[in-house]
Design a protein around this motif. Structure first.
Motif, PDB file in Angstrom:
ATOM      1  N   ALA A   7      -2.576  -3.846  -6.743  1.00 29.72           N
ATOM      2  CA  ALA A   7      -2.615  -5.213  -7.247  1.00 29.72           C
ATOM      3  C   ALA A   7      -1.377  -5.510  -8.076  1.00 29.72           C
ATOM      4  O   ALA A   7      -0.821  -6.620  -8.028  1.00 29.72           O
ATOM      5  CB  ALA A   7      -3.878  -5.428  -8.071  1.00 29.72           C
ATOM      6  N   LEU A  46      -5.487   0.641  -8.310  1.00 33.00           N
ATOM      7  CA  LEU A  46      -5.258  -0.659  -8.931  1.00 33.00           C
ATOM      8  C   LEU A  46      -3.772  -1.015  -8.914  1.00 33.00           C
ATOM      9  O   LEU A  46      -3.403  -2.192  -8.989  1.00 33.00           O
ATOM     10  CB  LEU A  46      -5.770  -0.635 -10.381  1.00 33.00           C
ATOM     11  CG  LEU A  46      -6.014  -2.001 -11.018  1.00 33.00           C
ATOM     12  CD1 LEU A  46      -7.051  -2.787 -10.233  1.00 33.00           C
ATOM     13  CD2 LEU A  46      -6.437  -1.840 -12.469  1.00 33.00           C
ATOM     14  N   CYS A  49       0.805  -1.225   0.000  1.00 32.06           N
ATOM     15  CA  CYS A  49       0.000   0.000   0.000  1.00 32.06           C
ATOM     16  C   CYS A  49       0.841   1.280   0.000  1.00 32.06           C
ATOM     17  O   CYS A  49       0.305   2.363   0.191  1.00 32.06           O
ATOM     18  CB  CYS A  49      -0.934   0.012   1.218  1.00 32.06           C
ATOM     19  SG  CYS A  49      -2.172  -1.280   1.154  1.00 32.06           S
ATOM     20  N   LEU A 106      -9.886  -3.681  -3.046  1.00 29.72           N
ATOM     21  CA  LEU A 106     -10.264  -2.783  -4.141  1.00 29.72           C
ATOM     22  C   LEU A 106     -11.758  -2.867  -4.407  1.00 29.72           C
ATOM     23  O   LEU A 106     -12.441  -1.862  -4.624  1.00 29.72           O
ATOM     24  CB  LEU A 106      -9.482  -3.149  -5.402  1.00 29.72           C
ATOM     25  CG  LEU A 106      -7.975  -2.855  -5.366  1.00 29.72           C
ATOM     26  CD1 LEU A 106      -7.274  -3.507  -6.548  1.00 29.72           C
ATOM     27  CD2 LEU A 106      -7.732  -1.357  -5.367  1.00 29.72           C
ATOM     28  N   VAL A 129      -5.907  -7.993  -1.588  1.00 22.56           N
ATOM     29  CA  VAL A 129      -5.869  -6.664  -2.208  1.00 22.56           C
ATOM     30  C   VAL A 129      -7.049  -6.487  -3.167  1.00 22.56           C
ATOM     31  O   VAL A 129      -7.701  -5.428  -3.186  1.00 22.56           O
ATOM     32  CB  VAL A 129      -4.522  -6.482  -2.935  1.00 22.56           C
ATOM     33  CG1 VAL A 129      -4.589  -5.324  -3.897  1.00 22.56           C
ATOM     34  CG2 VAL A 129      -3.413  -6.278  -1.922  1.00 22.56           C
ATOM     35  N   LEU A 130      -7.335  -7.509  -3.945  1.00 20.12           N
ATOM     36  CA  LEU A 130      -8.462  -7.400  -4.888  1.00 20.12           C
ATOM     37  C   LEU A 130      -9.773  -7.192  -4.140  1.00 20.12           C
ATOM     38  O   LEU A 130     -10.624  -6.390  -4.547  1.00 20.12           O
ATOM     39  CB  LEU A 130      -8.534  -8.656  -5.759  1.00 20.12           C
ATOM     40  CG  LEU A 130      -7.417  -8.807  -6.796  1.00 20.12           C
ATOM     41  CD1 LEU A 130      -7.549 -10.125  -7.550  1.00 20.12           C
ATOM     42  CD2 LEU A 130      -7.432  -7.629  -7.774  1.00 20.12           C
ATOM     43  N   ALA A 185       1.354  -6.175  -5.824  1.00 17.78           N
ATOM     44  CA  ALA A 185       1.252  -7.533  -5.293  1.00 17.78           C
ATOM     45  C   ALA A 185       1.850  -8.532  -6.270  1.00 17.78           C
ATOM     46  O   ALA A 185       2.539  -9.479  -5.876  1.00 17.78           O
ATOM     47  CB  ALA A 185      -0.209  -7.871  -5.007  1.00 17.78           C
ATOM     48  N   GLY A 186       1.581  -8.304  -7.558  1.00 19.91           N
ATOM     49  CA  GLY A 186       2.182  -9.167  -8.577  1.00 19.91           C
ATOM     50  C   GLY A 186       3.696  -9.108  -8.519  1.00 19.91           C
ATOM     51  O   GLY A 186       4.388 -10.131  -8.625  1.00 19.91           O
ATOM     52  N   ILE A 234      -2.650 -11.076  -3.076  1.00 17.55           N
ATOM     53  CA  ILE A 234      -3.367 -10.531  -4.243  1.00 17.55           C
ATOM     54  C   ILE A 234      -4.874 -10.630  -4.021  1.00 17.55           C
ATOM     55  O   ILE A 234      -5.625  -9.692  -4.300  1.00 17.55           O
ATOM     56  CB  ILE A 234      -2.952 -11.294  -5.524  1.00 17.55           C
ATOM     57  CG1 ILE A 234      -1.492 -10.959  -5.857  1.00 17.55           C
ATOM     58  CG2 ILE A 234      -3.869 -10.947  -6.687  1.00 17.55           C
ATOM     59  CD1 ILE A 234      -0.958 -11.700  -7.053  1.00 17.55           C
ATOM     60  N   THR A 284     -12.984 -10.761   2.991  1.00 20.58           N
ATOM     61  CA  THR A 284     -11.744 -11.537   3.027  1.00 20.58           C
ATOM     62  C   THR A 284     -11.899 -12.756   3.918  1.00 20.58           C
ATOM     63  O   THR A 284     -11.456 -13.857   3.573  1.00 20.58           O
ATOM     64  CB  THR A 284     -10.591 -10.650   3.535  1.00 20.58           C
ATOM     65  OG1 THR A 284     -10.509  -9.492   2.722  1.00 20.58           O
ATOM     66  CG2 THR A 284      -9.277 -11.389   3.469  1.00 20.58           C
TER      67      THR A 284
END
Lengths: 428, 970
Positions: free
Chosen positions: B563, B560, B509, B552, B548-549, B566-567, B545, B633
């Motif tokens: 994400a 975005l 973040c 979002l 995070v998704l 995260a990748g 991920i 989550t």
């Protein structure tokens, strides 16, 4: 709007999750017990006065290993070669010579059988070596009347200690011997209980050996003035098939016992219609024993079926002035039987008593379990016990194969003595 | 030579204005030689002039050290030792003075006066900063037991004469020291190996040990330009201090002080590392190494001191402060950081401390930490219970690392497959902690739980939940029902990974900075937390991920790019997990191992559902995104973990995500606790969720189940033959067995090394030939068909069979498995036909070593490890396959597995990659001005929320409702 979507999504996912949540435990299903690829001969004797042979029969060739339990928890092992024909035997005295030496046999296959042949001075005995384990062994058919020595041999050839309780019943009812209520057996040891001394003057005696820890294999050795009888313990069953050989010299009995705490209704039915059965009680008392004297019915061979409402054991007993023998009944009928010990010794008279209950005659072959041994083919007559005397060297055993299910009993006459044993049913 | 200097010096002092009249005879008769120590690049002229103008005459001025040019009447000596040999007997004192100092006119006079008046042997001056003479540099000092100075002075403290009293001190600054000539002769002068400050400490301590008093004389003022300090690296001062105390203490004190000093330095270094100062740890290691390298001279110096020793160590202790000064400073620094997180910025340390302790945030964080301590109290005293995957670390961390890097995987019947990354990271930390396995496991466990609390709190702050409750919500992440499920399943790495996961999200973040340097730092600081988490939870990246998704989607996160970050983290972690990633198939990764599922209980299901529904219905708009994020989550994480076919790694990753989600939901709910009406109900639901940590406090083992495989197998140590205990076959329900197990009709079994299976055995590699055959053998064993079951197990080196968990397994029908009366809780058998795992042709056993076996040279040795040609070592021709095992022709006394180059290089590359990430993280850290321009320090304490990259959307009309709602939300 977001709240609405949130409610729908989250509520839905939670609702979906709840029924999917698995329980906290995972069921464990133990693999089914495998057939024991071993046999135990509990009462092997080899010393100055005793000789013993162990005969092994198996469907496949290989090597059986006899592991003898000696004094002081020592072990001595010796291989027994099982030939291509499927048989082998061992003169125990050539390996050990120190009295009672129980033997555990590691068999080349679970589809095998073993028998113990014992000679005590002029007396003989024969018994199958059990290839199964049980926590409750039943041994009916004994007697501690005057002139009879009766030993209960409990063998623990295994690596762990064992604890057993020995109970008995007789014509006097249930016997109680405090010393036998809990017997400890050290690993690789054997216990001999002098039942004639503990429970004297019983004409009819049935013994139960209950195993609480470890494993044991028991046998009874009854020694008279001229002959001995040796037979193994069995686990109780609801049904037994009994073949009684022809016997004109003395008494012929079927002894049935149970360890059930309740009275057990039972029935004994002859397979032949013309057999006159004695009057029988309808049930066995709790933990009790019943003797069916078949001496008066006929002297010829006959076959019976015993059915009971609870597990029982049934033993055939032959007695006369000069001879005695006992053997458990057969658990079922079948087409293939392995009978180790047949033909040992060669000078004895070996007979097979084969009951065939079909409607038409059926062929039967008897093959000696030795290379290039004799093979006998006979035609069995239906609805009767067919006596077959084996002429020739069939040692160290035979494979009996019939087209239809049969029940087989082997008897051996050596001089005035008699021994008998049931073979191992392979396809039962 | 010295005589001429003597007369010259005398004449110089006379010509410089005449000596002041002494106040008593002793002062008047004191004859002083001034020795100017050439330090740094300072000009000598100033100090020479200052000495020459002293009120108290000096009989000679000499220069010690290498100098380019000196006046012709000034002698030069290489060392003080050289000088001492030449000083005539009528000289009473020697004044050691740095060349970068300028003593005031009366400095020497004051020293002489006080040293005589106090019957001291050594006196030091008050040292003031040359270009700011009102600022104190040194006024004498206490030290701690490790020789670290504790002056009590604050940075830039002004001299108001507040310390002006002559007093005994542990040491005086080496800038200006007057000491008796006879003492100097006995001590041999300052240690030439030591930098200035450490040399002062060393001289002071030795003087005190020799029976002298060491005092500071504030009336003697010296201005110090500090030139000497510019040329000495910090670690040299540290090494010097350590040498000084190693020289001074008696052996009995050294016995505990030396290891404690090393550990303290290590802890301090690690703490500084966490605070972003990696050089301290390196400095500590360098200092320790330097002292090891100079051990011979240290021993000589100790012998020399022993010959003149008059005082015991207690005399040194009198002038020392308790505890470790460095650890105290570290604690203060942590406190200050915490303060900055809180958002307050008091002026002084005292004020900051008071404010911090008054702050509800600190109280809540303290309660959270107390919960962790309570939940791990048994671990502190007894170590982790060795159950499940919480197995003890091997004795040698270095050997473990070598095995990790392409060596033999000793789990089960062995395999060349690489180890799980947890093995690598724990071994590395164990190495840093000097091989102390239990300490390593304890620190990792407790540290992870504390990290869970801090990380969750940080994450909640990012999404707008800034109240103190967020620290308690963090406890739900580390000790809540989902984390408890991980613990109850015995999956220790899951507990640790779940603790680190919030930080992986926090790392994602961070705002993307503007400069290249800062971007490099951003990338590294984004990747490192994901990488560290992935070492314990290899699928932490995908889990992050997912989180995070969902963030979002719920509106809690806005960009975005998170994400994408995260990748990036997943890719970085994949590189760092080599060689494990090189040797693990996707199928094994996704479907391997037993799934870890949540233990269903209305104890947590009810509060979770209530909190979810109430927060969705009634939470304030500013908190709704956070609540939605947490709820989604948690529920989706749990739901996905129940997907059929998923193995251990994905389910553990999802459980960790669910645990974090539940903590976020709890935090969002608790924020409304101070509200009224229906919103208070949301807060109460949050309290109910918080209560779900209660069961975790019962056992004190961080939810790990009771029992100990080490205790179960302890009997094997006593009964084992000389060559070792060989292997044990343990049978029972999978939950009772150590690490992974294989299953026969639902009943678990596995092979471990007795008497104590290690963490390296926890993960079983893919079955190989030996494992398949063993499976048949165990099936036979359980079937009870064999008379000699032990004989079948013997070829696998299995000496013991243990049936656990009340499994209904009867092995009494065997004549070679002897039952042992060990415990009613399990059944143990000894295999009477057992053979050693490694044995020569004659059956003579070979001993198991760290990474191989050793035994009698010559002949073939059968090695009951899964067949692999690399057991031939450097001579592959000597190897042949023996059934499923190995037969090795031995030329030497050892056999070992030749490492696989591809895995070895993979491990080295991974280590270098992590080091590179760490270096980049330091290089481009936000605190570095050149790395992050003002206003871009996303996580900085004073950065407005709107600049932190993330924050919940707060509608304009509802700003007032949300607690500390970020002002800059779009």
């Amino acid at each position: 709007m977001r709240r609405l979507i949130g409610i729908l999504v989250l509520g839905g996912s939670m609702a979906a999750a709840i029924p999917l949540l698995p329980g906290p435990t995972v069921d464990v299903i133990l693999p089914p017990p495998e057939p024991w690829q071993a046999a135990v001969c509990p009462a092997v004797r080899a010393d100055d006065r005793s000789v013993s042979q162990i005969a092994v029969a198996a469907e496949v060739p290989g090597e059986a290993l006899a592991v003898f339990t000696l004094r002081g928890s020592q072990q001595r092992s010796h291989p027994i070669e099982v030939t291509e024909a499927g048989g082998g035997w061992l003169e125990v005295g050539s390996v050990v010579s120190e009295g009672l030496t129980p033997a555990a046999l590691e068999m080349p296959t679970a589809a095998g059988a073993a028998a113990l042949l014992v000679g005590l001075d002029e007396r003989t005995g024969a018994a199958a070596c059990p290839m199964g384990r049980s926590s409750l062994w039943l041994l009916p058919g004994a007697s501690s009347r005057s002139g009879q020595a009766l030993d209960l041999v409990i063998a623990n050839p295994f690596a762990g200690p064992a604890r057993v309780a020995v109970r008995s019943a007789s014509e006097l009812g249930l016997d109680s011997v405090a010393r036998l209520a809990s017997l400890e057996l050290a690993p690789r040891s054997v216990a001999v209980v002098d039942l004639a001394g503990e429970l004297p003057l019983r004409d009819l005696l049935a013994v139960t050996v209950e195993v609480s820890d470890g494993q044991v294999v028991p046998a009874l050795l009854q020694t008279g003035r001229a002959d001995a009888a040796l037979w193994e313990g069995v686990a109780g069953r609801d049904e037994w098939l009994v073949v009684l050989p022809e016997w004109a010299e003395g008494t012929r009995r079927l002894v049935i016992s149970t360890d059930s705490p309740l009275a057990v209704p039972f029935q004994v039915e002859p397979f032949a219609a013309d057999v006159e059965m004695p009057l029988l009680p309808t049930e066995i008392s709790p933990g009790g024993v019943v003797s069916v004297d078949l001496s008066g019915a006929s002297t010829s061979a006959l076959a019976l079926r015993v059915t009971a409402a609870a597990p029982v054991a049934a033993t055939v007993v032959l007695e006369s002035e000069l001879s005695q023998a006992a053997a458990p009944a057969a658990p079922a009928a079948g087409r293939r039987w392995l009978i180790p010990g047949v033909g040992l010794p060669a000078e004895a008279v070996h007979r097979l008593w084969v009951y065939y209950g079909g409607a038409q005659p059926t062929p039967l072959s008897i093959r000696a379990l030795r290379d290039r041994g004799p093979v006998v083919a006979v035609e069995l007559q239906p609805g009767m016990v067919n006596p077959i005397e084996l002429v020739g060297d069939f040692s160290p055993g035979v494979l009996v194969e019939a087209a239809e299910p049969v029940v087989v009993l082997w008897t051996r006459n050596l001089g005035d003595t008699i021994d008998m044993s049931t073979g191992r049913l392979l396809d039962g | 030579m010295f005589a001429s200097e003597h007369s010259s010096g005398d004449s110089r002092s006379a010509s410089a204005g005449g000596a002041s009249v002494p106040t008593d005879d002793s002062v008047a008769t004191s004859r002083v030689v001034a020795a100017i120590l050439a330090v740094g690049s300072a000009e000598l002229a100033d100090s020479l002039a200052a000495v020459a103008s002293q009120d108290h005459p000096v009989v000679a001025i000499v220069v010690i050290g290498r100098v380019d040019a000196v006046p012709p009447d000034v002698a030069v000596h290489a060392t003080v030792g050289d000088l001492v040999a030449l000083i005539p007997g009528d000289v009473t004192h020697v004044w050691l003075l740095h060349s970068d100092s300028r003593p005031r006119r009366d400095a020497l006079k004051a020293l002489v006066h006080e040293i005589e008046r106090n019957h001291a042997s050594m006196a030091g001056s008050k040292v003031l900063v040359a270009d700011r003479p009102e600022v104190l540099e040194s006024i004498g000092s206490a030290t701690d037991v490790f020789g670290v100075p504790y002056s009590g002075l604050e940075e830039g403290e002004v001299d108001h004469e507040q310390y002006d009293v002559v007093r005994d001190v542990a040491y005086v600054s080496g800038v200006s020291i007057l000491l008796r000539r006879d003492l100097l002769r006995g001590l041999g002068g300052p240690d030439p190996l030591l930098p200035p400050e450490a040399a002062g400490l060393d001289l002071s301590q030795r003087a005190r040990v020799a029976g002298g008093r060491v005092v500071v004389v504030p009336s003697s003022e010296v201005l110090h330009s500090q030139d000497c300090e510019h040329h000495v690296p910090g670690w040299r001062e540290r090494a010097g201090r350590l040498r000084a105390v190693l020289k001074a203490y008696r052996p009995i004190t050294l016995a505990w002080m030396a290891p404690l000093a090393f550990l303290t330095g290590l802890v301090e270094g690690l703490g500084r590392l966490l605070l972003g100062s990696p050089t301290r740890l390196a400095g500590h290691l360098l200092a320790s190494g330097w002292n090891l390298a100079h051990l011979p001279s240290l021993i000589r110096a100790r012998r020399a001191l022993a010959s003149i020793r008059q005082a015991s160590d207690e005399e040194l202790f009198r002038y020392q402060v308790r505890g470790s000064v460095e650890l105290r400073q570290l604690g203060s620094e942590f406190g200050a950081r915490l303060d900055r997180w809180v958002g307050e910025d008091p002026e002084s340390l005292l004020e900051r401390s008071r404010a911090a302790w008054r702050s509800p945030v600190v109280v809540a964080a303290g309660v959270g930490a107390a919960l962790v301590l309570a939940a791990t109290r048994s671990i502190w005293f007894d170590g982790l219970p060795d159950v499940g995957f919480a197995l003890p670390l091997p004795d040698s961390a270095w050997s473990t690392l070598l095995s990790y890097a392409g060596g033999w995987n000793s789990a089960g019947l062995g395999s060349p497959e690489p180890f799980h990354p947890t093995i690598g990271v724990t071994a590395a930390l164990q190495l840093v902690l000097l091989g102390r396995g239990p300490l390593t496991m304890t620190l990792i466990t407790v540290g992870a739980l504390l990290m869970a609390i801090a990380g969750t709190a940080r994450l909640l702050k990012i999404v707008g939940c800034e109240g103190p409750w967020r620290y308690l919500a963090g406890a739900v992440g580390g000790l809540g029902p989902f984390a408890a499920s991980l613990g109850q399943a015995g999956y220790w790495p899951g507990i640790v990974g779940a603790g680190f996961l919030p930080w992986a999200i926090v790392g994602l973040c961070r705002p993307f900075p503007a400069t290249l340097r800062a971007r490099l730092g951003w990338a590294a600081r984004t990747a490192l937390p994901v990488t560290l988490t992935s070492c314990f939870l290899p699928l932490a990246g995908p889990a992050a991920i997912l989180v995070v998704l969902l963030g979002l989607a719920s509106g809690a996160l806005r960009h975005l790019s998170i994400a994408l970050a995260a990748g990036l983290g997943v890719l970085a972690a994949a590189l760092a997990l080599m060689p494990w990633t090189m040797g693990t198939s996707l199928d094994a990764l996704v479907g391997g191992g037993a799934a870890v599922v949540p233990a269903v209980s209305w104890w947590w299901l009810g509060p979770a559902a209530a909190a979810l529904v109430l927060s969705v219905v009634a939470a304030p708009p500013a908190l709704l995104p956070a609540a939605l994020w947490g709820g989604a989550t948690a529920s989706i994480g749990v739901l996905l973990s129940l997907t059929p076919g998923l193995g251990r790694e994905p389910t553990v990753g999802l459980m960790a995500a669910a645990s974090l989600g539940l903590a976020l939901l709890t935090g969002a709910c608790l924020e409304t606790l101070t509200r009224t009406g229906p919103r208070r109900l949301v807060g109460l639901a949050g309290l109910a969720l918080l209560a779900t940590v209660a069961p975790s406090l019962v056992g004190g083992t961080a939810n790990l189940p009771g029992g100990s495989i080490g205790e179960v197998l302890a009997f094997t140590a006593g009964l084992a033959p000389e060559h070792g205990a060989d292997r044990a076959l343990v049978i029972g329900p999978a939950g009772f067995l150590p690490g992974e197990s294989r299953s026969i009709d639902g009943l678990g079994y596995r092979v471990v090394w007795a008497p104590s299976p290690r963490l390296t055995e926890a993960w079983l590699p893919e079955p190989r030939l030996g494992d398949d055959l063993l499976d048949d053998e165990v099936r036979n064993l359980l079937g009870g068909g064999r008379l000699r079951s032990g004989l079948g197990l013997a070829s696998y080196g299995i000496r013991w069979v243990v049936v656990m968990g009340a499994a209904d397994v009867d092995l009494s029908g065997s004549i070679d498995l002897r039952p042992l009366p060990i415990s009613p809780d399990f059944t143990a058998y000894v295999n009477e036909n057992a053979r050693p795992v490694a044995a020569g042709q004659t059956g003579r056993p070979w001993l198991r070593m760290d990474r191989g076996y050793s035994g009698a040279t010559g002949g073939d040795v059968r090695l009951a490890e899964n067949a692999d040609p690399r057991w031939g070592g450097t001579a592959p021709d000597t190897w042949s396959q023996n059934g499923w095992a190995n037969l090795i022709g031995t030329a030497g006394p050892t056999v070992s597995f030749a490492p696989q180059p591809i895995y070895r290089w993979g491990a080295i590359a991974a280590a270098l990659w992590v080091c590179l990430l760490a270096a980049l993280a330091v290089y481009g850290r936000p605190g570095n001005r050149s790395a992050a321009p003002a206003g871009e320090q996303g996580e900085g304490p004073r950065a407005p929320a709107g600049e932190q990259g993330e924050g919940p959307r707060a509608p304009a009309g509802e700003q007032g409702e949300g607690p500390r709602a970020p002002a800059g939300g779009p």
